[in-house]
Design a protein around this motif. Sequence first.
Motif, PDB file in Angstrom:
ATOM      1  N   LEU A 413      -7.181 -37.491 -46.100  1.00 56.19           N
ATOM      2  CA  LEU A 413      -6.168 -38.545 -46.025  1.00 56.19           C
ATOM      3  C   LEU A 413      -5.554 -38.699 -47.410  1.00 56.19           C
ATOM      4  CD1 LEU A 413      -7.985 -41.296 -43.912  1.00 56.19           C
ATOM      5  CD2 LEU A 413      -6.372 -39.557 -43.109  1.00 56.19           C
ATOM      6  N   MET A 414      -4.216 -38.740 -47.481  1.00 54.78           N
ATOM      7  CA  MET A 414      -3.513 -38.838 -48.758  1.00 54.78           C
ATOM      8  C   MET A 414      -2.776 -40.176 -48.855  1.00 54.78           C
ATOM      9  SD  MET A 414      -2.193 -37.364 -51.599  1.00 54.78           S
ATOM     10  CE  MET A 414      -2.184 -35.583 -51.418  1.00 54.78           C
ATOM     11  N   TYR A 415      -2.948 -40.861 -49.997  1.00 53.55           N
ATOM     12  CA  TYR A 415      -2.260 -42.129 -50.258  1.00 53.55           C
ATOM     13  C   TYR A 415      -1.364 -41.966 -51.479  1.00 53.55           C
ATOM     14  CZ  TYR A 415      -5.640 -44.046 -46.984  1.00 53.55           C
ATOM     15  OH  TYR A 415      -6.390 -44.275 -45.853  1.00 53.55           O
ATOM     16  N   LYS A 416      -0.391 -42.865 -51.610  1.00 50.43           N
ATOM     17  CA  LYS A 416       0.532 -42.776 -52.740  1.00 50.43           C
ATOM     18  C   LYS A 416      -0.172 -43.079 -54.060  1.00 50.43           C
ATOM     19  CE  LYS A 416       5.256 -43.482 -51.082  1.00 50.43           C
ATOM     20  NZ  LYS A 416       6.450 -44.356 -51.158  1.00 50.43           N
ATOM     21  N   THR A 417      -0.980 -44.136 -54.090  1.00 54.64           N
ATOM     22  CA  THR A 417      -1.605 -44.571 -55.334  1.00 54.64           C
ATOM     23  C   THR A 417      -3.125 -44.556 -55.226  1.00 54.64           C
ATOM     24  OG1 THR A 417      -1.689 -46.905 -54.731  1.00 54.64           O
ATOM     25  CG2 THR A 417       0.359 -46.104 -55.752  1.00 54.64           C
ATOM     26  N   GLN A 558       2.264 -32.978 -57.032  1.00 60.02           N
ATOM     27  CA  GLN A 558       2.763 -34.342 -56.857  1.00 60.02           C
ATOM     28  C   GLN A 558       4.199 -34.378 -56.337  1.00 60.02           C
ATOM     29  OE1 GLN A 558       3.501 -37.003 -60.320  1.00 60.02           O
ATOM     30  NE2 GLN A 558       1.914 -38.305 -59.401  1.00 60.02           N
ATOM     31  N   GLU A 559       5.058 -33.578 -56.936  1.00 62.82           N
ATOM     32  CA  GLU A 559       6.482 -33.602 -56.565  1.00 62.82           C
ATOM     33  C   GLU A 559       6.686 -33.225 -55.099  1.00 62.82           C
ATOM     34  OE1 GLU A 559      10.619 -31.458 -58.036  1.00 62.82           O
ATOM     35  OE2 GLU A 559       8.935 -31.606 -59.435  1.00 62.82           O
ATOM     36  N   LYS A 560       5.990 -32.168 -54.671  1.00 64.33           N
ATOM     37  CA  LYS A 560       6.142 -31.700 -53.296  1.00 64.33           C
ATOM     38  C   LYS A 560       5.607 -32.728 -52.297  1.00 64.33           C
ATOM     39  CE  LYS A 560       4.955 -27.884 -50.209  1.00 64.33           C
ATOM     40  NZ  LYS A 560       4.295 -26.576 -50.079  1.00 64.33           N
ATOM     41  N   PHE A 565       6.139 -37.683 -48.415  1.00 63.54           N
ATOM     42  CA  PHE A 565       5.969 -39.121 -48.203  1.00 63.54           C
ATOM     43  C   PHE A 565       7.312 -39.792 -47.907  1.00 63.54           C
ATOM     44  CE2 PHE A 565       1.643 -39.182 -49.918  1.00 63.54           C
ATOM     45  CZ  PHE A 565       1.107 -40.277 -49.261  1.00 63.54           C
ATOM     46  N   GLU A 566       8.305 -39.486 -48.748  1.00 63.16           N
ATOM     47  CA  GLU A 566       9.622 -40.120 -48.617  1.00 63.16           C
ATOM     48  C   GLU A 566      10.310 -39.699 -47.323  1.00 63.16           C
ATOM     49  OE1 GLU A 566      11.472 -38.939 -52.215  1.00 63.16           O
ATOM     50  OE2 GLU A 566      10.452 -40.457 -53.451  1.00 63.16           O
ATOM     51  N   LYS A 567      10.119 -38.434 -46.949  1.00 64.23           N
ATOM     52  CA  LYS A 567      10.760 -37.924 -45.732  1.00 64.23           C
ATOM     53  C   LYS A 567      10.190 -38.604 -44.482  1.00 64.23           C
ATOM     54  CE  LYS A 567      11.814 -33.548 -43.404  1.00 64.23           C
ATOM     55  NZ  LYS A 567      11.645 -32.074 -43.444  1.00 64.23           N
ATOM     56  N   ILE A 568       8.866 -38.795 -44.469  1.00 59.92           N
ATOM     57  CA  ILE A 568       8.219 -39.413 -43.314  1.00 59.92           C
ATOM     58  C   ILE A 568       8.437 -40.929 -43.304  1.00 59.92           C
ATOM     59  CG2 ILE A 568       5.980 -39.823 -42.186  1.00 59.92           C
ATOM     60  CD1 ILE A 568       5.092 -37.107 -43.193  1.00 59.92           C
ATOM     61  N   GLY A 569       8.553 -41.527 -44.487  1.00 58.84           N
ATOM     62  CA  GLY A 569       8.798 -42.961 -44.582  1.00 58.84           C
ATOM     63  C   GLY A 569       7.580 -43.798 -44.259  1.00 58.84           C
ATOM     64  N   LEU A 576      -1.113 -40.261 -45.474  1.00 58.09           N
ATOM     65  CA  LEU A 576      -0.368 -39.086 -45.013  1.00 58.09           C
ATOM     66  C   LEU A 576      -1.348 -38.089 -44.405  1.00 58.09           C
ATOM     67  CD1 LEU A 576       2.181 -37.189 -45.003  1.00 58.09           C
ATOM     68  CD2 LEU A 576       1.407 -36.388 -47.242  1.00 58.09           C
ATOM     69  N   LYS A 577      -1.022 -37.622 -43.206  1.00 60.02           N
ATOM     70  CA  LYS A 577      -1.733 -36.490 -42.597  1.00 60.02           C
ATOM     71  C   LYS A 577      -0.678 -35.436 -42.331  1.00 60.02           C
ATOM     72  CE  LYS A 577      -5.139 -39.313 -40.107  1.00 60.02           C
ATOM     73  NZ  LYS A 577      -5.657 -39.678 -38.764  1.00 60.02           N
ATOM     74  N   HIS A 578      -0.745 -34.331 -43.032  1.00 56.15           N
ATOM     75  CA  HIS A 578       0.302 -33.320 -42.902  1.00 56.15           C
ATOM     76  C   HIS A 578      -0.311 -31.940 -43.098  1.00 56.15           C
ATOM     77  CE1 HIS A 578       4.117 -31.172 -43.684  1.00 56.15           C
ATOM     78  NE2 HIS A 578       4.690 -32.174 -43.063  1.00 56.15           N
ATOM     79  N   LYS A 579       0.200 -30.976 -42.376  1.00 53.43           N
ATOM     80  CA  LYS A 579      -0.379 -29.622 -42.435  1.00 53.43           C
ATOM     81  C   LYS A 579      -0.268 -29.003 -43.821  1.00 53.43           C
ATOM     82  CE  LYS A 579       3.974 -27.639 -40.719  1.00 53.43           C
ATOM     83  NZ  LYS A 579       4.607 -26.852 -39.656  1.00 53.43           N
TER      84      LYS A 579
END
Length: 805
Positions: A413-417, A558-560, A565-569, A576-579
């Motif tokens: 699981l990925m978080y912004k901060t 980080q940039e990618k 994150f921004e695209k999914i909103g 974030l759960k993303h392949k």
Amino acid sequence: MSLKNMHKIVKKINRYQEEMECLTDEQLRSKTTEFKERLQNGCSLDDLLPEAYAVVKEASGRVLHMRPYDVQLLGGIILHQGDIAEMRTGEGKTLVAALPSYLNALEGKGVHVVTVNDYLAARDAEQIGKVHEFLGLTVGVVLASMTPAERKAAYACDITYVTNNELGFDYLRDNMAVYEEQIVQRDLHYAIIDEADSVLIDEARTPLIISGMSGKSTRLYEVCNQFVKTLERGNGNDELSKLDAISGEGIREDGDYMVNEKDKIVRLTEDGTRKVEAYFGIDNLASIEHLELRHHINLALRANTLMMLDRDYVVKDGEVLIVDDFTGRIMPGRRYADGLHQAIEAKEGVEIKRESVTNATITFQSFFNKYKKKSGMTGTGYTERKELKDIYGMDVIPVPTNLPVIRADKEDLMYKTKEEKYLAVVKEVRNAYEKGQPVLIGTNTIEDSEHLSSMLAKEGIPHNVLNAKEHQREAEIVASAGQHHAVTIATNMAGRGTDIKLDDVSRELGGLKIIGTERNESRRIDDQLRGRSGRQGDPGESRFYLSLEDDLMRLFAQEKMMSIFEKIGLEKGEPLKHKSLSKAVRKAQKRIEGNNYSIRKNLMEYDEVMNEQREIIYRERRHILEGKEIMMNDIIRLFISETVDHYLSGPKRKWNAEDIKALFNEVNKVIPGFGRVARSKNLNELKEIMSKRAIRLFGEKAAQCPKEEYLKEVERVYFLRILDSHWMDHIDYMDRSRQGAHLQSYGQRDPIAEYRDDMFNHFDRMMYEISKEFLELLFHTKFVETSDISEDSTEKSDSPKGFDD
């Protein structure tokens, strides 16, 4: 040997073990004597293996009430053949080592079972040693607190449990001994290395060093530390982007220094350089005369920007102690080399110990390759199989688990901060705690573990914290981590080597829950953390919680990931759960693993040069300590030959009166009364005439000694003293040359090849200087009458008796 053939041997072992069940304890014990006799009569260890392993299997059942499973027998076969057995956590690697250690100890040459800390060495010697002692073998353990006499007794045992650090340091100390009785180790015959990936890979990035204090002042470290704290860090990471490279732009500088965290590099900008020159009142920092200042400034920058308190090191009782990157354990007796440790001491405001001079050094790569046979065990070595094969010559062979692994490994699981991540972790821990499921939380730094601990405390969740500051309670904390309601925070894999056993309630609640708060630099460390759960068919689960502020993400992805994150909103606190997440993590880890492998490979390539020369020096020392005669005639011929070549040979040189005069002046300084000899037809003839005269003069000098044993003692102590002094200077020269060797690559030259040539030339010169100084000291020694040397004297000095300097 194929796994198919190994399984056939396992069946043989089990058939033999059925026969062993019928034997009395005494009959079973007598098998050891029988095996030794069969070895002396031409039987091989391979021939004995099935029957010997059956004896150990039966003995461990009687003594420990544990008999090795078939998969453990497989592991034992792999270890005997000199490879690495990859066995999952909880599969009983400690008992596996009992099999090959017994078999190989039958040769009487000693077996070393290598562990990563004193606790495990003492525990395994106590537990597994009971089996070997039951079978008539002797078992010893070497601990950091032991005296040389205790160490010698432990190494004399059939099987010795010892840490990798104590083993390596004892080897170095043995090769600095002045008397043979000071040597504690026997020959390096067979080693079984537990946690082989930790010892042979993770710890192989830094060599073992025995050092003494130099006479240099520590004041410059303090001054440079004060100065760099006034500098301003530049923005950016000192790394060219792809766009910059395509457009032909260089790195845009700002501030006084730039930091590249990915490659662990820090450097001054032009503005920073000008500030150094102004502060220290110099014209050109790049000048060769300011090399030392430049080095100290760089050390201070590294200490203040790249070396972090409670991550790379801790401060305890006014001392800076290194923390192992991968295990989270303190590394006692280890110091950062080349002045970095002193720079950190200046940064932390503790006493700055004087810069050390290296007396002896060796890498783990070189050390373990000295064993006639070695093997290893690990839960996570397969990803590094190429390195282990290339450097150590050992294959990594995975061993199937005794029972299927049913642990559920969940997606990251990925978080912004970081704060969002920690809040999610605390929430997950609370849920598990309230239902009683045990939780083990892995952190990467002491700072993170203490921050998470404070958050859990505010929530009223009782827990244990295990990090480099709490390592004394390591085994106790880890052993209880599987009890229901237990919550344990561990820095990296502290506690490795101790089983986590579930109670019945925990097993019913889903087993041990593993929470990783950050992905590690190495995939192996992630696997080790996960592997603490799901042992021997137990239930369990694992999940890693990440954030964009984690070092791995911040530096490599980080940039990618931010764009996703921004695209999914996603909302704040929503993961974030993303392949692409797992792909980005693997890519970053592979890059770091590649960098670390390059560091270890580079270290090994340089140490290979030193190792060839170290072998020559240590072999010469050992011969002298064993009482073998110093070949005085050979030393005299070497001195004469090299001196003649220096003064009378070389390109386009002719003999002249000045050359001849200089030659004999040099020889007469070393050998008083040598005089001159008549001209000869060629250099070889001249060398022979001069050598014969020098040998005759030494015979006359030796005749002045009252007793022959005095002369032998004089020769022995003088030669060792001079040899050691020059060898230490040579090590220092090698260190300095290695630091500058990378500059050769700018001239399109191979730095290793250039370094090798330089070192061999310097080594040859060193051997000449040793012979010269040795002869000069002997020829200028005045022998006097003295009382007999006591044969049973227990005190030895470094100065021989029976002569005056």
